[in-house]
Design an enzyme around this catalytic site. Structure first.
Site, PDB file in Angstrom:
ATOM      1  N   THR A  27      65.814  63.309  83.897  1.00 24.18           N
ATOM      2  CA  THR A  27      66.068  61.878  83.682  1.00 24.18           C
ATOM      3  C   THR A  27      66.970  61.619  82.486  1.00 24.18           C
ATOM      4  O   THR A  27      67.808  60.723  82.506  1.00 24.18           O
ATOM      5  CB  THR A  27      64.707  61.153  83.474  1.00 24.18           C
ATOM      6  OG1 THR A  27      63.982  61.221  84.692  1.00 24.18           O
ATOM      7  CG2 THR A  27      64.896  59.706  83.089  1.00 24.18           C
ATOM      8  N   ASP A  75      66.932  67.623  89.105  1.00 22.60           N
ATOM      9  CA  ASP A  75      65.698  66.928  88.783  1.00 22.60           C
ATOM     10  C   ASP A  75      64.675  68.054  88.656  1.00 22.60           C
ATOM     11  O   ASP A  75      64.681  68.981  89.479  1.00 22.60           O
ATOM     12  CB  ASP A  75      65.347  66.001  89.950  1.00 22.60           C
ATOM     13  CG  ASP A  75      64.095  65.195  89.712  1.00 22.60           C
ATOM     14  OD1 ASP A  75      64.200  63.960  89.710  1.00 22.60           O
ATOM     15  OD2 ASP A  75      63.011  65.804  89.566  1.00 22.60           O
ATOM     16  N   SER A  76      63.791  68.008  87.673  1.00 27.24           N
ATOM     17  CA  SER A  76      62.954  69.193  87.442  1.00 27.24           C
ATOM     18  C   SER A  76      61.926  69.425  88.544  1.00 27.24           C
ATOM     19  O   SER A  76      61.267  70.464  88.564  1.00 27.24           O
ATOM     20  CB  SER A  76      62.287  69.152  86.070  1.00 27.24           C
ATOM     21  OG  SER A  76      61.206  68.273  86.052  1.00 27.24           O
ATOM     22  N   SER A  77      61.791  68.490  89.469  1.00 25.56           N
ATOM     23  CA  SER A  77      60.938  68.760  90.632  1.00 25.56           C
ATOM     24  C   SER A  77      61.543  69.886  91.475  1.00 25.56           C
ATOM     25  O   SER A  77      60.853  70.495  92.290  1.00 25.56           O
ATOM     26  CB  SER A  77      60.787  67.498  91.486  1.00 25.56           C
ATOM     27  OG  SER A  77      62.065  67.025  91.866  1.00 25.56           O
ATOM     28  N   THR A 107      61.178  65.913  82.741  1.00 24.68           N
ATOM     29  CA  THR A 107      59.820  65.975  82.185  1.00 24.68           C
ATOM     30  C   THR A 107      58.772  66.408  83.204  1.00 24.68           C
ATOM     31  O   THR A 107      57.711  66.889  82.825  1.00 24.68           O
ATOM     32  CB  THR A 107      59.406  64.605  81.611  1.00 24.68           C
ATOM     33  OG1 THR A 107      59.493  63.627  82.659  1.00 24.68           O
ATOM     34  CG2 THR A 107      60.295  64.214  80.453  1.00 24.68           C
ATOM     35  N   ASP A 108      59.059  66.212  84.500  1.00 25.71           N
ATOM     36  CA  ASP A 108      57.983  66.433  85.473  1.00 25.71           C
ATOM     37  C   ASP A 108      57.462  67.860  85.485  1.00 25.71           C
ATOM     38  O   ASP A 108      56.261  68.079  85.652  1.00 25.71           O
ATOM     39  CB  ASP A 108      58.442  66.007  86.879  1.00 25.71           C
ATOM     40  CG  ASP A 108      58.453  64.486  87.008  1.00 25.71           C
ATOM     41  OD1 ASP A 108      57.763  63.821  86.216  1.00 25.71           O
ATOM     42  OD2 ASP A 108      59.165  63.963  87.891  1.00 25.71           O
ATOM     43  N   GLN A 296      39.001  71.695  85.778  1.00 23.32           N
ATOM     44  CA  GLN A 296      39.815  70.532  86.125  1.00 23.32           C
ATOM     45  C   GLN A 296      39.884  69.549  84.964  1.00 23.32           C
ATOM     46  O   GLN A 296      40.717  68.647  84.967  1.00 23.32           O
ATOM     47  CB  GLN A 296      39.235  69.830  87.355  1.00 23.32           C
ATOM     48  CG  GLN A 296      39.290  70.709  88.580  1.00 23.32           C
ATOM     49  CD  GLN A 296      38.910  69.990  89.866  1.00 23.32           C
ATOM     50  OE1 GLN A 296      38.924  68.776  89.938  1.00 23.32           O
ATOM     51  NE2 GLN A 296      38.582  70.765  90.882  1.00 23.32           N
ATOM     52  N   CYS A 297      38.978  69.698  83.990  1.00 22.40           N
ATOM     53  CA  CYS A 297      39.020  68.820  82.814  1.00 22.40           C
ATOM     54  C   CYS A 297      40.166  69.278  81.922  1.00 22.40           C
ATOM     55  O   CYS A 297      40.277  70.467  81.616  1.00 22.40           O
ATOM     56  CB  CYS A 297      37.731  68.922  82.002  1.00 22.40           C
ATOM     57  SG  CYS A 297      36.258  68.533  82.929  1.00 22.40           S
TER      58      CYS A 297
END
Ligand code: ASP
Length: 358
Positions: A27, A75-77, A107-108, A296-297
């Site tokens: 971005t 795009d970092s995706s 950032t993703d 998952q926490c």
């Protein structure tokens, strides 16, 4: 030879500029195109224009830098393990020519790249600082200029000797960070490790006692294995959900292309009290697959065996990932599987802190 925090890095340099900035896309560099925002080119000039808006004293304290852009801006995706591999190799190739590196990244998946670089660049003796922004460089109220400014400042500190993320006035250990917000400027957090540094007023403060520079001494011992198999789906990430069935787990783990798995359990390491789940895990471990578990926490650690239901995990061969982030645990599995190591060595290395990731 290993640099000490006080060694005169400049005397080692072959390039005139002190910092190499590698622009990969994201971005931060995006511009409006007919079909929406897409990574824009000419980043060197655009970055220079942005930095010229800083107050004069801040401009004067900037290190000299050179920008290189990847031919295919993404795009970092779209980043893959091969992107991580490419970046590590490029840093390795340029290492002794620059005092520090700034990676400009979307950032993703920025925290995934950061974690992977940490394992590939073990023993790093200078800063590699990754940044990006939530708003494009030329947008009203963009965070890009502040992030570029801080990344350059920290990349010029020889005492910083690891892969770090600079974002929203904070310097985070790369292999400890997660993206925690999809919109706010303060998008990254380091849930289980303190900040490595921060901007306070106009000063960029580094906390050396928290850094790898003091914790791991020695010459760079980069490991740059081939990530092709990992890129072809060798590892899966499986977060549990209420009602998960053994056949579902088995569908992932019995596939012969899968050699590793990251399980995300509940709380401190809990899973449904269903022996057939443990059977699937034990079978996969028995076949030599590398299985690891985290929570998952986002905060805290797993303690396999704290609950009766999770007690059988260690017996099933599952390795505790303690308080590692998903990024750190997954890229560590990727890094270990990419090397010609015996399974026992892979298991032992997974349980060892290699770059302050656990
Ligand atoms: N979609 C963007 C990317 O990850 C988001 C960003 O750069 O912040 O490249």
């Amino acid at each position: 030879m290993a640099m000490t925090p006080h060694s005169p890095l400049a005397s080692n340099l072959t390039a005139r500029e002190r910092i190499l900035v590698i622009y990969t896309g994201g971005t931060i560099g995006m511009q409006q195109h007919a079909d929406g925002l897409a990574p824009g080119g000419d980043f060197a000039n655009r970055m220079a224009t942005a930095l010229s808006q800083l107050p004069l004293t801040q401009q004067q304290s900037l290190p000299s830098y050179k920008v290189i852009s990847y031919a295919k801006l993404i795009d970092s995706s779209a980043a893959t393990p091969l992107t991580w591999q490419q970046l590590a190799r490029d840093i390795n190739d340029q290492l002794t020519a620059y005092a520090g590196f700034v990676i400009i990244h979307g950032t993703d998946t920025l925290s995934w790249t950061a974690a992977s670089l940490a394992y590939q660049l073990q023993g790093l003796d200078r800063p590699v600082v990754i940044t990006g922004s939530m708003l494009p460089l030329e947008s009203q109220g963009s965070d890009a200029l502040d992030n570029l400014h801080g990344a350059l400042q920290f990349a010029a500190k020889p005492v910083l000797q690891e892969v770090a993320i600079y974002f929203a006035r904070q310097l985070l250990r790369g292999v400890r960070a997660i993206k925690q917000h999809s919109e706010a400027a303060n998008a990254f957090a380091s849930p289980n490790y303190p900040l490595l540094g921060e901007r306070v007023g106009d000063d960029f403060i580094y906390y050396p006692s928290r850094g790898l520079g003091l914790q791991q001494r020695g010459a760079p011992r980069f490991e740059l294995p081939d990530y092709n198999l990992v890129n072809q789906g060798e590892i899966v990430r499986i977060p549990l959900w209420p009602g998960i069935s053994a056949w579902q787990l088995d569908a992932w783990l019995s596939d012969s292309r899968v050699n590793g798995a990251l399980l995300q359990l509940w709380g401190a390491g809990n899973l449904p009290d269903d022996p057939s789940l443990l059977d699937v895990l034990a079978r996969a471990s028995g076949e030599g697959k590398l299985l690891a578990a985290i929570s998952q926490c986002p905060q805290g650690s797993v303690h396999l065996g704290a609950y009766a239901a999770g007690y059988g995990l260690s017996d099933a061969g599952v390795l505790a990932g303690d308080d590692m982030t998903p990024e750190a645990a997954f890229t560590k599995l990727a890094h270990l599987l990419a090397q010609p190591l015996a399974l026992e060595d892979q298991r032992q290395l997974f349980l060892t802190s290699l770059v302050g990731e656990r």
